[in-house]
Scaffold this motif. Structure first.
Motif, PDB file in Angstrom:
ATOM      1  N   MET A   1       0.846  -1.187   0.000  1.00  0.00           N
ATOM      2  CA  MET A   1       0.000   0.000   0.000  1.00  0.00           C
ATOM      3  C   MET A   1       0.888   1.246   0.000  1.00  0.00           C
ATOM      4  SD  MET A   1      -3.037   0.908   2.591  1.00  0.00           S
ATOM      5  CE  MET A   1      -2.931   2.484   3.351  1.00  0.00           C
ATOM      6  N   LEU A   2       0.507   2.205  -0.775  1.00  0.00           N
ATOM      7  CA  LEU A   2       1.275   3.439  -0.881  1.00  0.00           C
ATOM      8  C   LEU A   2       0.776   4.443   0.146  1.00  0.00           C
ATOM      9  CD1 LEU A   2       3.327   5.159  -2.424  1.00  0.00           C
ATOM     10  CD2 LEU A   2       1.453   5.876  -3.893  1.00  0.00           C
ATOM     11  N   THR A   3       1.698   4.971   0.917  1.00  0.00           N
ATOM     12  CA  THR A   3       1.365   6.033   1.868  1.00  0.00           C
ATOM     13  C   THR A   3       2.301   7.199   1.612  1.00  0.00           C
ATOM     14  OG1 THR A   3       2.886   5.249   3.547  1.00  0.00           O
ATOM     15  CG2 THR A   3       0.641   4.364   3.629  1.00  0.00           C
ATOM     16  N   ASN A   4       1.946   8.326   2.130  1.00  0.00           N
ATOM     17  CA  ASN A   4       2.785   9.511   1.984  1.00  0.00           C
ATOM     18  C   ASN A   4       3.461   9.832   3.310  1.00  0.00           C
ATOM     19  OD1 ASN A   4       2.359  10.142  -0.750  1.00  0.00           O
ATOM     20  ND2 ASN A   4       0.350  10.937  -0.262  1.00  0.00           N
TER      21      ASN A   4
ATOM     22  N   SER B   1      -9.925  20.185   2.032  1.00  0.00           N
ATOM     23  CA  SER B   1     -10.347  18.784   1.931  1.00  0.00           C
ATOM     24  C   SER B   1      -9.701  18.094   0.722  1.00  0.00           C
ATOM     25  CB  SER B   1     -11.875  18.666   1.876  1.00  0.00           C
ATOM     26  OG  SER B   1     -12.386  19.300   0.744  1.00  0.00           O
ATOM     27  N   THR B   2      -9.479  18.833  -0.343  1.00  0.00           N
ATOM     28  CA  THR B   2      -8.784  18.268  -1.506  1.00  0.00           C
ATOM     29  C   THR B   2      -7.342  17.919  -1.140  1.00  0.00           C
ATOM     30  OG1 THR B   2     -10.165  19.468  -3.072  1.00  0.00           O
ATOM     31  CG2 THR B   2      -8.011  18.724  -3.872  1.00  0.00           C
TER      32      THR B   2
ATOM     33  N   LEU C   1      -4.749   9.933  -2.675  1.00  0.00           N
ATOM     34  CA  LEU C   1      -5.067  10.297  -4.055  1.00  0.00           C
ATOM     35  C   LEU C   1      -3.804  10.709  -4.803  1.00  0.00           C
ATOM     36  CD1 LEU C   1      -7.369  10.696  -6.068  1.00  0.00           C
ATOM     37  CD2 LEU C   1      -7.617  13.031  -5.225  1.00  0.00           C
ATOM     38  N   GLY C   2      -2.890  11.380  -4.115  1.00  0.00           N
ATOM     39  CA  GLY C   2      -1.621  11.787  -4.710  1.00  0.00           C
ATOM     40  C   GLY C   2      -1.689  13.133  -5.401  1.00  0.00           C
TER      41      GLY C   2
END
Length: 71
Positions: free
Chosen positions: A1-4, A30-31, A39-40
């Protein structure tokens, strides 16, 4: 899973708030929250944040590099 996680850590350490990012990109908070949570950011947004807020470009891609190195 990709996380930031790298990005989130950088923002916390440098006290950069989501509102600051939202203002720099001219989007809602919120974006920004959704983009950070998975979402990236687009390449253009990464470039804009680098230019406006001095966030290093590699910060956005650290997790991707770590995941590929583990495989």
């Amino acid at each position: 899973m990709l996380t930031n996680s790298g990005l989130v850590s950088y923002l916390v350490v440098h006290k950069i708030r989501q509102k600051t990012i939202a203002d720099a990109l001219d989007v809602s908070i919120s974006t920004v929250y959704r983009k950070i949570k998975g979402l990236g950011f687009t390449q253009q947004e990464v470039y804009m944040l680098n230019q406006k807020l001095d966030i290093p470009i590699h910060t956005f891609y650290d997790e991707i590099i770590e995941l590929t190195e583990e495989q």
